[in-house]
Structures are given as structure tokens and as C-alpha cells.
Scaffold this motif. Structure first.
Motif, PDB file in Angstrom:
ATOM      1  N   TRP A 186       0.815  -1.212   0.000  1.00 34.82           N
ATOM      2  CA  TRP A 186       0.000   0.000   0.000  1.00 34.82           C
ATOM      3  C   TRP A 186       0.854   1.271   0.000  1.00 34.82           C
ATOM      4  O   TRP A 186       0.448   2.289  -0.562  1.00 34.82           O
ATOM      5  CB  TRP A 186      -0.893   0.077   1.228  1.00 34.82           C
ATOM      6  N   ILE A 187       2.000   1.219   0.670  1.00 36.78           N
ATOM      7  CA  ILE A 187       2.704   2.478   0.948  1.00 36.78           C
ATOM      8  C   ILE A 187       3.626   2.918  -0.182  1.00 36.78           C
ATOM      9  O   ILE A 187       4.130   4.034  -0.163  1.00 36.78           O
ATOM     10  CB  ILE A 187       3.485   2.407   2.285  1.00 36.78           C
ATOM     11  N   GLN A 214       2.685  -4.746   5.664  1.00 28.73           N
ATOM     12  CA  GLN A 214       3.700  -3.729   5.380  1.00 28.73           C
ATOM     13  C   GLN A 214       3.332  -2.395   6.016  1.00 28.73           C
ATOM     14  O   GLN A 214       4.148  -1.743   6.675  1.00 28.73           O
ATOM     15  CB  GLN A 214       3.836  -3.565   3.866  1.00 28.73           C
ATOM     16  N   LEU A 215       2.068  -1.981   5.843  1.00 29.99           N
ATOM     17  CA  LEU A 215       1.600  -0.720   6.424  1.00 29.99           C
ATOM     18  C   LEU A 215       1.596  -0.796   7.947  1.00 29.99           C
ATOM     19  O   LEU A 215       2.081   0.115   8.629  1.00 29.99           O
ATOM     20  CB  LEU A 215       0.194  -0.402   5.906  1.00 29.99           C
ATOM     21  N   TRP A 216       1.056  -1.873   8.487  1.00 30.33           N
ATOM     22  CA  TRP A 216       0.970  -2.034   9.945  1.00 30.33           C
ATOM     23  C   TRP A 216       2.362  -2.003  10.572  1.00 30.33           C
ATOM     24  O   TRP A 216       2.609  -1.269  11.544  1.00 30.33           O
ATOM     25  CB  TRP A 216       0.260  -3.339  10.270  1.00 30.33           C
ATOM     26  N   ASP A 217       3.272  -2.798  10.030  1.00 30.78           N
ATOM     27  CA  ASP A 217       4.610  -2.911  10.626  1.00 30.78           C
ATOM     28  C   ASP A 217       5.367  -1.589  10.565  1.00 30.78           C
ATOM     29  O   ASP A 217       6.100  -1.242  11.493  1.00 30.78           O
ATOM     30  CB  ASP A 217       5.411  -4.007   9.928  1.00 30.78           C
ATOM     31  N   ALA A 218       5.210  -0.859   9.467  1.00 33.70           N
ATOM     32  CA  ALA A 218       5.917   0.418   9.340  1.00 33.70           C
ATOM     33  C   ALA A 218       5.461   1.390  10.432  1.00 33.70           C
ATOM     34  O   ALA A 218       6.290   2.039  11.088  1.00 33.70           O
ATOM     35  CB  ALA A 218       5.665   1.027   7.963  1.00 33.70           C
ATOM     36  N   ILE A 219       4.160   1.464  10.663  1.00 31.09           N
ATOM     37  CA  ILE A 219       3.653   2.393  11.681  1.00 31.09           C
ATOM     38  C   ILE A 219       3.987   1.911  13.082  1.00 31.09           C
ATOM     39  O   ILE A 219       4.345   2.709  13.963  1.00 31.09           O
ATOM     40  CB  ILE A 219       2.135   2.606  11.487  1.00 31.09           C
ATOM     41  N   GLU A 238       6.598   7.233   9.888  1.00 28.16           N
ATOM     42  CA  GLU A 238       5.482   8.010   9.376  1.00 28.16           C
ATOM     43  C   GLU A 238       5.435   7.837   7.861  1.00 28.16           C
ATOM     44  O   GLU A 238       6.427   8.076   7.164  1.00 28.16           O
ATOM     45  CB  GLU A 238       5.616   9.485   9.744  1.00 28.16           C
ATOM     46  N   VAL A 239       4.303   7.368   7.370  1.00 21.82           N
ATOM     47  CA  VAL A 239       4.134   7.119   5.939  1.00 21.82           C
ATOM     48  C   VAL A 239       3.500   8.368   5.326  1.00 21.82           C
ATOM     49  O   VAL A 239       2.467   8.836   5.803  1.00 21.82           O
ATOM     50  CB  VAL A 239       3.251   5.883   5.708  1.00 21.82           C
ATOM     51  N   LEU A 286      -0.179  14.167   3.296  1.00 22.11           N
ATOM     52  CA  LEU A 286      -0.866  13.151   4.085  1.00 22.11           C
ATOM     53  C   LEU A 286       0.168  12.401   4.890  1.00 22.11           C
ATOM     54  O   LEU A 286       1.189  11.969   4.341  1.00 22.11           O
ATOM     55  CB  LEU A 286      -1.599  12.163   3.174  1.00 22.11           C
ATOM     56  N   VAL A 287      -0.082  12.219   6.181  1.00 18.58           N
ATOM     57  CA  VAL A 287       0.849  11.506   7.048  1.00 18.58           C
ATOM     58  C   VAL A 287       0.065  10.462   7.841  1.00 18.58           C
ATOM     59  O   VAL A 287      -0.911  10.802   8.524  1.00 18.58           O
ATOM     60  CB  VAL A 287       1.575  12.453   8.023  1.00 18.58           C
ATOM     61  N   LEU A 288       0.449   9.203   7.740  1.00 20.87           N
ATOM     62  CA  LEU A 288      -0.156   8.129   8.539  1.00 20.87           C
ATOM     63  C   LEU A 288       0.797   7.759   9.664  1.00 20.87           C
ATOM     64  O   LEU A 288       1.981   7.501   9.420  1.00 20.87           O
ATOM     65  CB  LEU A 288      -0.447   6.909   7.670  1.00 20.87           C
TER      66      LEU A 288
END
Length: 399
Positions: free
Chosen positions: A234-235, A289-294, A299-300, A343-345
């Protein structure tokens, strides 16, 4: 006194009822207060259920969370807790989204980085440096909820802005164009990429039949069968609003715009063999991938840009194309991109069912200062996205 102490505990619960943090919990907070906590915009949000004992749907402590009421070992109909627990379980899965069923998301914020107040009166875009809580959901478009999320497919790129004037949704893709421009073809596009109703096999013949009969969709079709159809999670993808929209200022003047969200770290894509291998090794690769990065504190980020077209420029004869045709792009040389935010997640969901499955998006959710364009597909999507969510989760939505 000893009797009173023992009565203050639910059987099998272990902790006194009086240990709850507060009696009313968040009952007196409004939606903006709650989403600010959930998104991490303010502190004190939680992820885990920290209740000291099990309760039923009404918040009543279960007398015993591990044993049913029985007579001679046979469960009895008067055990309301047993019936409710099973009824809740039977209804615990929402109807799968007809489109975009396989996905995940995260919370964060949008920050305005350029002054665009002369073009739009949207309150969250009035001041440079202003931050707005957001939730973003990513997905494959036509594959089922349990399908590998690295399979060849377009990717949904949906953003919900929790603004001071209501919730604003941008519902886009990782492609800047779509497969059709007339809404009556919308179901055909989705079915052409879905499973064959005869044998439930994936059927690329149907996809090529659709593209062969819909020449205006071949830009999206080429992206579908290129490495854009298999982004690295996703990222590592860009996102697009696809449609043209209006930005309207305080004087009532407007411009047409198109949204572009560019991954700060750049696009990364997989080849067909890489995507197939990863789909087999880890069907939840993109979600993880998204979960682990955050979770790791990363910050994505995406840079938010717009192309701008003045009303007098929106002339199909002069342009050589219809600027409101979603199968077309606006040439960047004629309509360059202008940065207006990011945008920042930075926060994972607390509860997937509540925060992701029950999230509902509609391109018709617009705030003052942002309006629709004459794009025929957008006009109908403003109705049928909302209708789809009403069918899926009822009239009470997180819109």
C-alpha cells in the motif's frame, strides 16, 4: 462487609467493578473528540480493550464467561448471555464490500502546506500549517476479502478528512484514470475483473472482452497489465482522485481541480513473478507492510498536489478532449501540478472491525468549498457509493 466485597466482583472476572476508569466512558464526547483520540491527533487513545471483566452488549457483567446455564448439563433458553453471545457471533461479519473488499488502513493527519484560500473556502485548507485528522483505507478493487492483497488489480486509495465542517471523502485509485466514463458500464467493469459465475475461476478473457469493447478504457487497461497493477504494498504507490472536482472560494468563484497524492519515498512495483510469489508466501503482505511500518514508529507520507483548470479553459473543442471524462488525464505541461499539503499516517487502527470494516466512503461526502464537476461517472458514484454502504452496514454510517 465481607459479603459486600464479594458481591462487587463478577464471577470469574477477577477485578472489582469499581476499577473502571470512568462510569460514562466516552458517552459525553462528540464524534470529533473520539476520532481525534483514535487517530492519535490528541493523546489518550487506546488500542486494547482494557475492561477488567466481560460484559454483554448492554455492558452488564457476565455471571460466568466460561459456562452456560444448564439443567442436567443441557443449556437452557433463559440464558440470555449465551443466546446473545452466539447471536452476536452469527452477525459479527459485515456483508463484504461489492467493490474494494480486501483492504486495510491507518489514521494520521493532513497538513496544509500552501495557501490555497483564494481558490477554496474549505475550512481545513484556509491556513498553512493547519492539521486535520484523517483515516485512509487501501484495497484491491475487485478481488474478495480473503484474496491475496498483492494480486494483479487496481488499488483503492480512499481518504476521509475529519474537518471542522464535516467529513470529506476522496475515493480514488492508484491509477489516474478509470476503465469507463458512462456509469451504466460500471458494473460491467467490476464483473469483468471478478470471478467467472459459472465456475468461480478468475477470468482474464472477460477483462479483455471488456477492454476490447470499451476503447476509452484502454489507458486504465494498460496500467492494469503493467507493473502498476502490482505495486509493492500500500505504501509504495501514488494515489489519484481520478475525477475532476470544483474548488469554490468565498466569492463564489471556482476552478476545476484534479488530485494527485505522490508517495514521498517514491513508487515501487513488483513484477508478475514477484507478485505471485509474495501472494503465496504472505497473502496479507500489503496490510502487514503498512501495519509494521507504523508500529515501528515510521510516518508514511504522501505529497498532495492539484492540477488547476479555469472554467474558461474547460472547452473540449480547444483542449482536444473532454476534461470531465474520467478515462482521460489532463496534460501536466498545460496544467502543472501545485503542492498544497501532505498526508501523514502514524497510527494503526485500534479495532479492525470498527475502524476499517465499518469505515464508509462516498465521493458525495463533500464539505463547503468543494463541489462536483459535470463528470457523468462522478455524478452517479455520488449516489451509488452511499447506497452500497447503506446496504452493507445500514443507515447509520461512519461517513
Amino acid at each position: 462487609m465481607e459479603t459486600m466485597k464479594s458481591m462487587s466482583r463478577a464471577v470469574g472476572a477477577g477485578e472489582p467493578r469499581g476499577n473502571r476508569m470512568s462510569h460514562m466512558m466516552s458517552a459525553n464526547e462528540g464524534p470529533m473528540d473520539i476520532i481525534a483520540k483514535v487517530s492519535g491527533h490528541v493523546k489518550n487513545g487506546i488500542r486494547e480493550d482494557d475492561g477488567p471483566y466481560f460484559t454483554n452488549n448492554e455492558g452488564i457483567p457476565l455471571p460466568d464467561p466460561e459456562h452456560s446455564k444448564t439443567i442436567g448439563g443441557i443449556p437452557i433458553a433463559s440464558d440470555v448471555h449465551l443466546f446473545q453471545k452466539q447471536q452476536h457471533f452469527n452477525r459479527s461479519k459485515l456483508a463484504e464490500r461489492a467493490v474494494h473488499p480486501c483492504g486495510s488502513g491507518a489514521f494520521g493527519y493532513f497538513e496544509t502546506t500552501a495557501d490555497v484560500s483564494d481558490m477554496t473556502k474549505a475550512d481545513f485548507l484556509q491556513h498553512v500549517g493547519a492539521k486535520t485528522p484523517i483515516f485512509m483505507r487501501f484495497s484491491t478493487v475487485t478481488l474478495g476479502r480473503e484474496f491475496p492483497d498483492e494480486a494483479r488489480n487496481p488499488r483503492g486509495f480512499a481518504i476521509k478528512f475529519y474537518t471542522g465542517e464535516g467529513n470529506y471523502d476522496i475515493v480514488g485509485l492508484n491509477f489516474p484514470v478509470f476503465f469507463c466514463r458512462d456509469p451504466i458500464q460500471g458494473p460491467d467493469v467490476i464483473r469483468s475483473q471478478a470471478r467467472n459465475p459459472k465456475n468461480f475461476f478468475l477470468d482474464y478473457d472477460a477483462t479483455f472482452d471488456l477492454l476490447g469493447a470499451t476503447p476509452e478504457g484502454n489507458h486504465a487497461g494498460l496500467m492494469f497489465f503493467s507493473d502498476h497493477g502490482t505495486p509493492d504494498g500500500w505504501i509504495n504507490e501514488h494515489g489519484y482522485g481520478c475525477h475532476a472536482f470544483k474548488w469554490v472560494n468565498k466569492k463564489g468563484e471556482f476552478v476545476y481541480i484534479k488530485y494527485h497524492f505522490l508517495a514521498k519515498h517514491g513508487q515501487k512495483q513488483l513484477t508478475e513473478p514477484e507478485a505471485i510469489r509474495i501472494s503465496g508466501e504472505n497473502p496479507d503482505y500489503s496490510k502487514m507492510q503498512l501495519w509494521d511500518a507504523i508500529e515501528a514508529g515510521e510516518e508514511v507520507e504522501w505529497t498532495a498536489k492539484v492540477q488547476i483548470m479555469k472554467p474558461e479553459e474547460a472547452d473540449a473543442e480547444k483542449l482536444g478532449f473532454d476534461p470531465f471524462d474520467v478515462t482521460k488525464v489532463w496534460p501536466r505541461k498545460e496544467f502543472p501540478m501545485h503542492e498544497f499539503g501532505k498526508l501523514v499516517l502514524n497510527k494503526n487502527p485500534e479495532n479492525y472491525h470498527r475502524d476499517v470494516e465499518q469505515a464508509a466512503f462516498s465521493p458525495g461526502s463533500m464539505v463547503p468549498g468543494i463541489e462536483d464537476s459535470p463528470d457523468p461517472l462522478l455524478q452517479f458514484r455520488m449516489f451509488f457509493y452511499r447506497d452500497a454502504q447503506y446496504h452493507r452496514i445500514g443507515m447509520i454510517l461512519r461517513l
